[in-house]
Scaffold this motif. Sequence first.
Motif, PDB file in Angstrom:
ATOM      1  N   PRO A 176       0.817  -1.223   0.000  1.00  0.00           N
ATOM      2  CA  PRO A 176       0.000   0.000   0.000  1.00  0.00           C
ATOM      3  C   PRO A 176       0.844   1.264   0.000  1.00  0.00           C
ATOM      4  CG  PRO A 176      -0.885  -1.583   1.560  1.00  0.00           C
ATOM      5  CD  PRO A 176       0.448  -2.116   1.112  1.00  0.00           C
ATOM      6  N   ASN A 177       2.038   1.204   0.583  1.00  0.00           N
ATOM      7  CA  ASN A 177       2.897   2.385   0.601  1.00  0.00           C
ATOM      8  C   ASN A 177       3.328   2.763  -0.807  1.00  0.00           C
ATOM      9  OD1 ASN A 177       6.088   3.250   0.726  1.00  0.00           O
ATOM     10  ND2 ASN A 177       4.845   4.321   2.245  1.00  0.00           N
ATOM     11  N   ASN A 178       3.751   1.796  -1.585  1.00  0.00           N
ATOM     12  CA  ASN A 178       4.247   2.100  -2.927  1.00  0.00           C
ATOM     13  C   ASN A 178       3.131   2.246  -3.959  1.00  0.00           C
ATOM     14  OD1 ASN A 178       7.020   2.154  -2.300  1.00  0.00           O
ATOM     15  ND2 ASN A 178       7.099  -0.079  -2.313  1.00  0.00           N
ATOM     16  N   LYS A 179       1.970   1.633  -3.706  1.00  0.00           N
ATOM     17  CA  LYS A 179       0.855   1.759  -4.637  1.00  0.00           C
ATOM     18  C   LYS A 179      -0.111   2.870  -4.236  1.00  0.00           C
ATOM     19  CE  LYS A 179       2.080  -1.449  -7.472  1.00  0.00           C
ATOM     20  NZ  LYS A 179       2.454  -1.153  -8.866  1.00  0.00           N
ATOM     21  N   GLY A 180      -0.028   3.316  -2.976  1.00  0.00           N
ATOM     22  CA  GLY A 180      -0.838   4.448  -2.542  1.00  0.00           C
ATOM     23  C   GLY A 180      -2.268   4.124  -2.178  1.00  0.00           C
ATOM     24  N   VAL A 181      -2.641   2.858  -2.247  1.00  0.00           N
ATOM     25  CA  VAL A 181      -4.005   2.454  -1.908  1.00  0.00           C
ATOM     26  C   VAL A 181      -3.972   1.076  -1.252  1.00  0.00           C
ATOM     27  CG1 VAL A 181      -5.300   3.761  -3.634  1.00  0.00           C
ATOM     28  CG2 VAL A 181      -4.273   1.592  -4.269  1.00  0.00           C
ATOM     29  N   CYS A 182      -4.964   0.826  -0.403  1.00  0.00           N
ATOM     30  CA  CYS A 182      -5.084  -0.496   0.223  1.00  0.00           C
ATOM     31  C   CYS A 182      -5.502  -1.540  -0.806  1.00  0.00           C
ATOM     32  CB  CYS A 182      -6.107  -0.457   1.351  1.00  0.00           C
ATOM     33  SG  CYS A 182      -5.855   0.850   2.551  1.00  0.00           S
ATOM     34  N   SER A 183      -6.334  -1.123  -1.752  1.00  0.00           N
ATOM     35  CA  SER A 183      -6.901  -2.041  -2.739  1.00  0.00           C
ATOM     36  C   SER A 183      -6.663  -1.490  -4.142  1.00  0.00           C
ATOM     37  CB  SER A 183      -8.407  -2.218  -2.493  1.00  0.00           C
ATOM     38  OG  SER A 183      -8.650  -2.638  -1.169  1.00  0.00           O
ATOM     39  N   PRO A 184      -5.531  -1.840  -4.760  1.00  0.00           N
ATOM     40  CA  PRO A 184      -5.249  -1.324  -6.112  1.00  0.00           C
ATOM     41  C   PRO A 184      -6.301  -1.791  -7.107  1.00  0.00           C
ATOM     42  CG  PRO A 184      -3.700  -3.051  -5.490  1.00  0.00           C
ATOM     43  CD  PRO A 184      -4.470  -2.723  -4.265  1.00  0.00           C
ATOM     44  N   GLY A 185      -6.575  -0.944  -8.082  1.00  0.00           N
ATOM     45  CA  GLY A 185      -7.656  -1.189  -9.027  1.00  0.00           C
ATOM     46  C   GLY A 185      -7.593  -2.536  -9.712  1.00  0.00           C
ATOM     47  N   HIS A 186      -6.389  -3.011 -10.029  1.00  0.00           N
ATOM     48  CA  HIS A 186      -6.283  -4.270 -10.767  1.00  0.00           C
ATOM     49  C   HIS A 186      -6.763  -5.465  -9.942  1.00  0.00           C
ATOM     50  CE1 HIS A 186      -2.889  -6.103  -8.557  1.00  0.00           C
ATOM     51  NE2 HIS A 186      -2.425  -4.885  -8.443  1.00  0.00           N
ATOM     52  N   ALA A 187      -6.798  -5.297  -8.607  1.00  0.00           N
ATOM     53  CA  ALA A 187      -7.185  -6.407  -7.736  1.00  0.00           C
ATOM     54  C   ALA A 187      -8.664  -6.384  -7.358  1.00  0.00           C
ATOM     55  CB  ALA A 187      -6.327  -6.398  -6.472  1.00  0.00           C
ATOM     56  N   VAL A 188      -9.360  -5.298  -7.681  1.00  0.00           N
ATOM     57  CA  VAL A 188     -10.762  -5.141  -7.278  1.00  0.00           C
ATOM     58  C   VAL A 188     -11.689  -5.683  -8.372  1.00  0.00           C
ATOM     59  CG1 VAL A 188     -12.577  -3.480  -6.722  1.00  0.00           C
ATOM     60  CG2 VAL A 188     -10.254  -3.142  -5.840  1.00  0.00           C
ATOM     61  N   LYS A 189     -12.656  -6.484  -7.954  1.00  0.00           N
ATOM     62  CA  LYS A 189     -13.620  -7.038  -8.901  1.00  0.00           C
ATOM     63  C   LYS A 189     -15.006  -7.047  -8.276  1.00  0.00           C
ATOM     64  CE  LYS A 189     -14.462 -10.940 -12.008  1.00  0.00           C
ATOM     65  NZ  LYS A 189     -13.993 -12.283 -12.449  1.00  0.00           N
ATOM     66  N   TRP A 190     -15.999  -6.571  -9.040  1.00  0.00           N
ATOM     67  CA  TRP A 190     -17.393  -6.570  -8.605  1.00  0.00           C
ATOM     68  C   TRP A 190     -18.146  -7.608  -9.423  1.00  0.00           C
ATOM     69  CZ3 TRP A 190     -18.575  -3.470  -4.504  1.00  0.00           C
ATOM     70  CH2 TRP A 190     -17.693  -2.412  -4.226  1.00  0.00           C
ATOM     71  N   GLU A 191     -18.917  -8.455  -8.737  1.00  0.00           N
ATOM     72  CA  GLU A 191     -19.715  -9.470  -9.420  1.00  0.00           C
ATOM     73  C   GLU A 191     -21.146  -9.425  -8.896  1.00  0.00           C
ATOM     74  OE1 GLU A 191     -17.688 -13.072  -8.415  1.00  0.00           O
ATOM     75  OE2 GLU A 191     -16.306 -12.923 -10.114  1.00  0.00           O
ATOM     76  N   GLU A 192     -22.120  -9.480  -9.808  1.00  0.00           N
ATOM     77  CA  GLU A 192     -23.526  -9.476  -9.399  1.00  0.00           C
ATOM     78  C   GLU A 192     -24.167 -10.806  -9.758  1.00  0.00           C
ATOM     79  OE1 GLU A 192     -27.501  -6.623  -9.535  1.00  0.00           O
ATOM     80  OE2 GLU A 192     -25.733  -6.121 -10.740  1.00  0.00           O
ATOM     81  N   LYS A 193     -24.738 -11.457  -8.734  1.00  0.00           N
ATOM     82  CA  LYS A 193     -25.398 -12.738  -8.932  1.00  0.00           C
ATOM     83  C   LYS A 193     -26.689 -12.761  -8.123  1.00  0.00           C
ATOM     84  CE  LYS A 193     -21.070 -15.333  -9.559  1.00  0.00           C
ATOM     85  NZ  LYS A 193     -20.229 -16.456  -9.045  1.00  0.00           N
ATOM     86  N   ASN A 194     -27.790 -13.028  -8.818  1.00  0.00           N
ATOM     87  CA  ASN A 194     -29.088 -13.145  -8.144  1.00  0.00           C
ATOM     88  C   ASN A 194     -29.391 -11.924  -7.268  1.00  0.00           C
ATOM     89  OD1 ASN A 194     -29.425 -15.781  -9.243  1.00  0.00           O
ATOM     90  ND2 ASN A 194     -28.189 -16.624  -7.577  1.00  0.00           N
ATOM     91  N   ASN A 195     -29.157 -10.742  -7.819  1.00  0.00           N
ATOM     92  CA  ASN A 195     -29.406  -9.471  -7.134  1.00  0.00           C
ATOM     93  C   ASN A 195     -28.508  -9.242  -5.914  1.00  0.00           C
ATOM     94  OD1 ASN A 195     -31.476  -8.529  -8.876  1.00  0.00           O
ATOM     95  ND2 ASN A 195     -32.973  -9.829  -7.811  1.00  0.00           N
ATOM     96  N   ILE A 196     -27.453 -10.016  -5.797  1.00  0.00           N
ATOM     97  CA  ILE A 196     -26.463  -9.840  -4.731  1.00  0.00           C
ATOM     98  C   ILE A 196     -25.164  -9.352  -5.356  1.00  0.00           C
ATOM     99  CG2 ILE A 196     -25.126 -10.929  -2.899  1.00  0.00           C
ATOM    100  CD1 ILE A 196     -28.071 -10.720  -2.271  1.00  0.00           C
ATOM    101  N   LEU A 197     -24.664  -8.211  -4.886  1.00  0.00           N
ATOM    102  CA  LEU A 197     -23.419  -7.645  -5.392  1.00  0.00           C
ATOM    103  C   LEU A 197     -22.275  -8.092  -4.499  1.00  0.00           C
ATOM    104  CD1 LEU A 197     -22.054  -5.730  -7.455  1.00  0.00           C
ATOM    105  CD2 LEU A 197     -22.414  -3.875  -5.795  1.00  0.00           C
ATOM    106  N   GLN A 198     -21.297  -8.752  -5.087  1.00  0.00           N
ATOM    107  CA  GLN A 198     -20.140  -9.218  -4.335  1.00  0.00           C
ATOM    108  C   GLN A 198     -18.918  -8.370  -4.661  1.00  0.00           C
ATOM    109  OE1 GLN A 198     -19.641 -13.382  -5.289  1.00  0.00           O
ATOM    110  NE2 GLN A 198     -21.119 -14.029  -3.723  1.00  0.00           N
TER     111      GLN A 198
END
Length: 334
Positions: A190-212
Amino acid sequence: MKKIDLVAPAGSLLALKTAVDKGADAVFLGLRNATNARNFGGLNFSDSDIAQGVEYAHARGKQVLFAINTYPQASMVAEWRAAIDTAVKMGADACIVADPGLMAYARDRHPDLRLHLSVQGSATTLDAIELMREQFGIKRAVLPRVLTLVEIEKIIRQTTVEIEVFGFGSLCVMAEGRCLLSSYATGDSPNNKGVCSPGHAVKWEEKNNILQARLNGTLIDSYGPGEVAAYPTLCKGRFEVDGEIDYALEEPTSLNAIGLLPQLLNMGVAAIKVEGRQRSPTYVAQVVGTLRSALDATMRDPERYTPRAEWQTTLARHAEGAHVTQGAFERPWK
């Protein structure tokens, strides 16, 4: 009269000018390279922007602080040293530094340069702060967001180093900038990337009206219809612990210390910091303007100070997950 400086984020020249115009006493910014923990595309300053920004701030009696707050990579130490030299050349009023080796360089090469210990240094004890003062002459320490008011006051009583605390913004409950949870899950510091969750690692999935929300495949949280979805970070996710699904460490929320300003003033806090160099000029305008009004009211009459409802509404609008907390200031972590 006692005074607390208001230190505002500046991720662009427009944000810098906005912060100054809205009453910030100082702005902090970074260069467009790896020495800056918020080194994101489309953010930060060209050399000409910095020159304009420093001139704009100084003409109005405001300070510009350079955040050189990442840890130098072994093969690239010269780049971090050059950043210190650049900051001095461009008129920095102080450099915000985490790495002791870089502090030693600044101390030896630029003895008149004012040094602030970055929150990325994770100094939570008097001994840590005093060591940095004795060895490198730091003038201010930015405290991590894990200390109570009692702990902060105790430190202030025992050191000549100015103490700066966060007043609003994203809430960190780990070793700031060096979270092993995020490093383990994403493969990035996080120090060198500046974020706890860098964009390349974040994924949103929607299944049966549930957002994961997933972080590098790890399920962080699930949201039903109508639930506000927060940006997925491991420390603010919902997990099953002892058969119960809940926030194991902290819920998605932002720090808001506007109700604690009289206490912070009376204990001798030198500066209140607003988090958010990655945020928009609108965020800067509204948050800085609100805190300016609140600080002025506090300093006029701390005994009768009460946060106004409109101030709280404005700050809540910019909070993570639309929730705010006073964080560790008034309670220890779970």
